[in-house]
Enzyme design. Sequence first.
Site, PDB file in Angstrom:
ATOM      1  N   ASP A  96       6.714  19.794  32.524  1.00 32.62           N
ATOM      2  CA  ASP A  96       6.396  19.986  33.941  1.00 32.62           C
ATOM      3  C   ASP A  96       5.369  18.924  34.322  1.00 32.62           C
ATOM      4  O   ASP A  96       4.419  18.699  33.566  1.00 32.62           O
ATOM      5  CB  ASP A  96       5.762  21.365  34.176  1.00 32.62           C
ATOM      6  CG  ASP A  96       6.717  22.528  33.900  1.00 32.62           C
ATOM      7  OD1 ASP A  96       7.745  22.305  33.231  1.00 32.62           O
ATOM      8  OD2 ASP A  96       6.410  23.643  34.336  1.00 32.62           O
ATOM      9  N   LYS A 160       8.789  23.641  41.314  1.00 32.83           N
ATOM     10  CA  LYS A 160       7.814  24.714  41.118  1.00 32.83           C
ATOM     11  C   LYS A 160       6.761  24.537  42.203  1.00 32.83           C
ATOM     12  O   LYS A 160       6.365  23.400  42.500  1.00 32.83           O
ATOM     13  CB  LYS A 160       7.232  24.424  39.728  1.00 32.83           C
ATOM     14  CG  LYS A 160       6.479  25.460  39.047  1.00 32.83           C
ATOM     15  CD  LYS A 160       6.239  24.967  37.604  1.00 32.83           C
ATOM     16  CE  LYS A 160       4.926  25.478  37.097  1.00 32.83           C
ATOM     17  NZ  LYS A 160       4.596  25.047  35.748  1.00 32.83           N
ATOM     18  N   LYS A 191      11.473  27.290  39.749  1.00 33.26           N
ATOM     19  CA  LYS A 191      10.567  27.963  38.817  1.00 33.26           C
ATOM     20  C   LYS A 191       9.320  28.334  39.610  1.00 33.26           C
ATOM     21  O   LYS A 191       8.922  27.593  40.506  1.00 33.26           O
ATOM     22  CB  LYS A 191      10.207  27.025  37.647  1.00 33.26           C
ATOM     23  CG  LYS A 191       9.179  27.633  36.688  1.00 33.26           C
ATOM     24  CD  LYS A 191       8.848  26.705  35.516  1.00 33.26           C
ATOM     25  CE  LYS A 191       7.669  27.258  34.717  1.00 33.26           C
ATOM     26  NZ  LYS A 191       7.261  26.381  33.613  1.00 33.26           N
TER      27      LYS A 191
HETATM   28  O1  LIG Z   1       2.621  28.237  34.272  1.00 32.13           O
HETATM   29  C1  LIG Z   1       1.512  27.870  34.413  1.00 32.13           C
HETATM   30  C2  LIG Z   1       0.259  28.535  34.779  1.00 32.13           C
HETATM   31  O2  LIG Z   1      -0.765  27.970  34.035  1.00 32.13           O
HETATM   32  C3  LIG Z   1       0.303  30.014  34.751  1.00 32.13           C
HETATM   33  O3  LIG Z   1      -0.953  30.621  34.634  1.00 32.13           O
HETATM   34  P1  LIG Z   1      -1.238  32.111  35.142  1.00 32.13           P
HETATM   35  O4  LIG Z   1      -0.056  32.946  34.840  1.00 32.13           O
HETATM   36  O5  LIG Z   1      -2.457  32.549  34.389  1.00 32.13           O
HETATM   37  O6  LIG Z   1      -1.504  32.007  36.596  1.00 32.13           O
END
Ligand SMILES: O=C[C@H](O)COP(=O)(O)O
Length: 232
Positions: A96, A160, A191
């Site tokens: 990503d 995303k 996503k």
């Molecule tokens: O997918 C990436 C993010 O760092 C998700 O973090 P989080 O679920 O703690 O907001």
Amino acid sequence: MIDFDNKKQVAKAIQYTNVNPNLTKEGLLKHLETCVKYDFDAAMIAPCYVSLAKEVLKGTGIKVATTLNFPQANDTLEMKLAALKALVKVEPDQFDFPPNPGLLIGGREKEYFEEMKQIVEVSHAAGIVVKSMLEFGFLNEKQKVRAAQLACEAGIDWVKQSSGWGVGGCAATVEDVKILKENIQLPCRVKVSGKVNTLEKMQAMFAAGAELVGTSSGPAICDGLAGDPNAY
Ligand SMILES: O=C[C@H](O)COP(=O)(O)O
């Protein structure tokens, strides 16, 4: 749409994330162990751990996903491509990356697009799936629409709305997921990430068009518990 009563399907729509800079090798191994236990879609981890994760997850079917120029987004394209060259060597399944929001906000759409296009070309040639973190927290409505459209045109596999680390309240919203969904076409897909820490939130995001979630609350979601809102 997945069946939310089916834990296996839910787990296979989760990319379980720990990209914290203070993660140790022991912490990483624990994270990977959890990925195997729940059979998540992917372990989303920092580039420095890709080789080790590939080795540990070999044969499990769990993907190794990582990041490029994360979270800052504003390295030069040359720097991003050099980092990508190094990343290709350690063979992640996916990564990503945040295209530079300042380019889009400043009206430099061509450069914004070109950055994504060149990154896609190199990655796809190496068989690597690419996701764009569009950092909607920086963008107004019109810019969000353009970001999604340009990413899709550039051949990005997944868009995303946020890395989960950006400004402007990086918590995912149903509205932002809808903007993504309405402005892309297959094979590009949505996503979602940023504080998606309960099964209910995940369900709402998927109803709006998301098909994958990046979250630090993977186990909590699968166990039907509330995730840690201060995980990052
Ligand atoms: O997918 C990436 C993010 O760092 C998700 O973090 P989080 O679920 O703690 O907001």
